[in-house]
Design an enzyme around this catalytic site. Structure first.
Site, PDB file in Angstrom:
ATOM      1  N   HIS A   1      45.932  31.360  41.453  1.00  0.00           N
ATOM      2  CA  HIS A   1      44.707  31.913  41.739  1.00  0.00           C
ATOM      3  C   HIS A   1      44.463  32.701  40.021  1.00  0.00           C
ATOM      4  O   HIS A   1      45.340  33.008  39.465  1.00  0.00           O
ATOM      5  CB  HIS A   1      44.595  32.761  42.833  1.00  0.00           C
ATOM      6  CG  HIS A   1      45.364  34.341  42.576  1.00  0.00           C
ATOM      7  ND1 HIS A   1      46.361  34.382  43.207  1.00  0.00           N
ATOM      8  CD2 HIS A   1      45.114  35.237  41.851  1.00  0.00           C
ATOM      9  CE1 HIS A   1      46.764  35.812  43.218  1.00  0.00           C
ATOM     10  NE2 HIS A   1      45.817  36.347  42.172  1.00  0.00           N
TER      11      HIS A   1
ATOM     12  N   ASP B   1      37.252  41.331  39.476  1.00  0.00           N
ATOM     13  CA  ASP B   1      37.498  41.681  40.898  1.00  0.00           C
ATOM     14  C   ASP B   1      37.631  42.938  41.074  1.00  0.00           C
ATOM     15  O   ASP B   1      38.297  43.902  40.357  1.00  0.00           O
ATOM     16  CB  ASP B   1      38.585  40.945  41.333  1.00  0.00           C
ATOM     17  CG  ASP B   1      39.863  40.565  40.353  1.00  0.00           C
ATOM     18  OD1 ASP B   1      40.062  41.659  39.802  1.00  0.00           O
ATOM     19  OD2 ASP B   1      40.741  39.993  40.667  1.00  0.00           O
TER      20      ASP B   1
ATOM     21  N   GLU C   1      41.721  32.618  45.783  1.00  0.00           N
ATOM     22  CA  GLU C   1      42.937  32.238  46.190  1.00  0.00           C
ATOM     23  C   GLU C   1      42.813  30.549  46.346  1.00  0.00           C
ATOM     24  O   GLU C   1      41.779  29.869  46.444  1.00  0.00           O
ATOM     25  CB  GLU C   1      43.125  32.820  47.704  1.00  0.00           C
ATOM     26  CG  GLU C   1      43.490  34.133  47.596  1.00  0.00           C
ATOM     27  CD  GLU C   1      44.858  34.597  47.066  1.00  0.00           C
ATOM     28  OE1 GLU C   1      45.474  34.034  46.351  1.00  0.00           O
ATOM     29  OE2 GLU C   1      45.069  35.598  47.452  1.00  0.00           O
TER      30      GLU C   1
ATOM     31  N   ASP D   1      50.606  31.711  42.852  1.00  0.00           N
ATOM     32  CA  ASP D   1      49.920  30.520  43.440  1.00  0.00           C
ATOM     33  C   ASP D   1      48.783  29.736  42.928  1.00  0.00           C
ATOM     34  O   ASP D   1      48.096  29.073  43.430  1.00  0.00           O
ATOM     35  CB  ASP D   1      49.543  31.207  44.994  1.00  0.00           C
ATOM     36  CG  ASP D   1      48.367  32.125  45.013  1.00  0.00           C
ATOM     37  OD1 ASP D   1      47.908  32.438  43.655  1.00  0.00           O
ATOM     38  OD2 ASP D   1      48.103  32.479  46.109  1.00  0.00           O
TER      39      ASP D   1
HETATM   40  C1  GLP Z   1      45.855  39.738  40.792  1.00  0.00           C
HETATM   41  C2  GLP Z   1      44.696  39.773  39.961  1.00  0.00           C
HETATM   42  C3  GLP Z   1      44.409  38.755  39.015  1.00  0.00           C
HETATM   43  C4  GLP Z   1      45.944  38.688  38.019  1.00  0.00           C
HETATM   44  C5  GLP Z   1      46.774  38.216  39.215  1.00  0.00           C
HETATM   45  C6  GLP Z   1      48.186  38.279  38.639  1.00  0.00           C
HETATM   46  O1  GLP Z   1      45.633  39.116  41.823  1.00  0.00           O
HETATM   47  N1  GLP Z   1      43.573  40.014  40.597  1.00  0.00           N
HETATM   48  O2  GLP Z   1      43.410  38.940  38.094  1.00  0.00           O
HETATM   49  O3  GLP Z   1      45.790  37.741  37.244  1.00  0.00           O
HETATM   50  O4  GLP Z   1      47.080  39.277  40.168  1.00  0.00           O
HETATM   51  O5  GLP Z   1      48.700  39.574  38.455  1.00  0.00           O
HETATM   52  P1  GLP Z   1      49.920  40.086  37.457  1.00  0.00           P
HETATM   53  O6  GLP Z   1      49.477  40.197  36.092  1.00  0.00           O
HETATM   54  O7  GLP Z   1      50.320  41.449  37.883  1.00  0.00           O
HETATM   55  O8  GLP Z   1      50.985  39.008  37.514  1.00  0.00           O
END
Ligand code: GLP
Length: 266
Positions: free
Chosen positions: A139, A68, A144, A137
């Site tokens: 995702h 993404d 989302e 949440d």
């Molecule tokens: C973001 C990214 C995801 C990631 C998620 C968790 O939304 N787009 O790919 O897995 O956050 O982030 P973190 O690893 O910083 O907790």
């Protein structure tokens, strides 16, 4: 789903790197990796860089597709996921920059960009191993809650929760872009192997629902229950909400040596 629980975040990150390293060695013609951003994979990328420096793995033939990107950020913007990937992995290993794909968040035509991105994945032969993090949440990528379980790469609107979780890089959640381009759940599900890494107690609830809860678009990662080959790598804190923890530990400890993917590479 295979659930592997490690004592610490460092151990879990090392294990994830060993699994990825093995997949690079197995396919000398060139592994197609799906990559993730965020805090979670940082330790894994650090380990992969170490393994590369120790000449245990090469990225020479690897093609990479990131999940993404934020809409409205230039590739050179230090807050973009392209900059993140450059800083933490691409500039430190021997991957060819022409084979590092990330959705272009600065595009004027998001729809065309998303269609082209899907085509590029297809042309590369599909993703061999998709690394995933997990939002609080539930995702994955930026899919989302309420995302279609068969969605493809597209533009999405972030929730307030996700914008707040990513606020540090932007100096406040209201400055986090509202829109993103993300691979869809259907796109992710086509990867031949999905590897989800979750670390820390703030992920325990989402992990429990993803592994043991009902399949639902309200917890997008639960779609991974339908994946024929999904490995979930956790530290103890992230695993703490799982009802069948002991069973997962027993299964993992009982693996024959040839099935162990977490051992250091030669
Ligand atoms: C973001 C990214 C995801 C990631 C998620 C968790 O939304 N787009 O790919 O897995 O956050 O982030 P973190 O690893 O910083 O907790």
């Amino acid at each position: 789903m295979e659930v592997a629980i490690f004592k610490t975040a460092d151990e879990a990150s090392r294990a994830a790197a060993c699994l990825i390293g093995r997949s690079l060695k197995e396919k000398s013609s060139g592994t197609v990796l799906g990559l993730a951003t965020g805090q979670t994979p940082l330790g894994t990328y650090e380990e992969l860089v170490k393994m590369h420096k120790a000449a245990k793995i090469s990225f020479r033939n690897v093609t990479a597709f990131n999940l993404d990107e934020y809409v409205g950020l230039e590739a050179s913007d230090p807050r973009s996921y392209r900059a993140y990937m450059r800083e933490h992995l691409f500039s430190k290993v021997d991957i060819e920059s022409a084979r590092c794909f990330i959705p272009d968040g600065s595009t004027r035509d998001p729809r065309a960009e998303c269609t082209t991105y899907e085509e590029k994945i297809r042309k590369a032969g599909g993703i061999d191993l998709q690394l995933l993090g997990l939002g609080q949440d539930g995702h994955i990528g930026f899919n989302e809650p309420s995302s279609s379980l068969s969605s493809r790469t597209r533009l999405k609107t972030l929730t307030h929760v996700t914008r707040a979780a990513n606020a540090a890089n932007f100096g406040g959640s209201e400055k986090v872009p509202q829109h993103v381009l993300t691979m869809g759940l259907g796109t992710i599900m086509e990867a031949r192997h999905c590897v989800l890494l979750a670390l820390g107690a703030n992920k325990a609830d989402a992990v429990q629902k993803m592994v043991e809860g009902p399949l639902s678009a309200m917890l997008p990662a639960s779609i991974l229950q339908m994946h024929p080959r999904c490995t979930v790598i956790l530290d103890e804190a992230a695993a703490s909400g799982l009802a069948r923890q002991n069973y997962y530990r027993e299964v993992f400890a009982g693996k024959p040596a040839w099935q162990r993917w977490d051992l250091p590479l030669d």
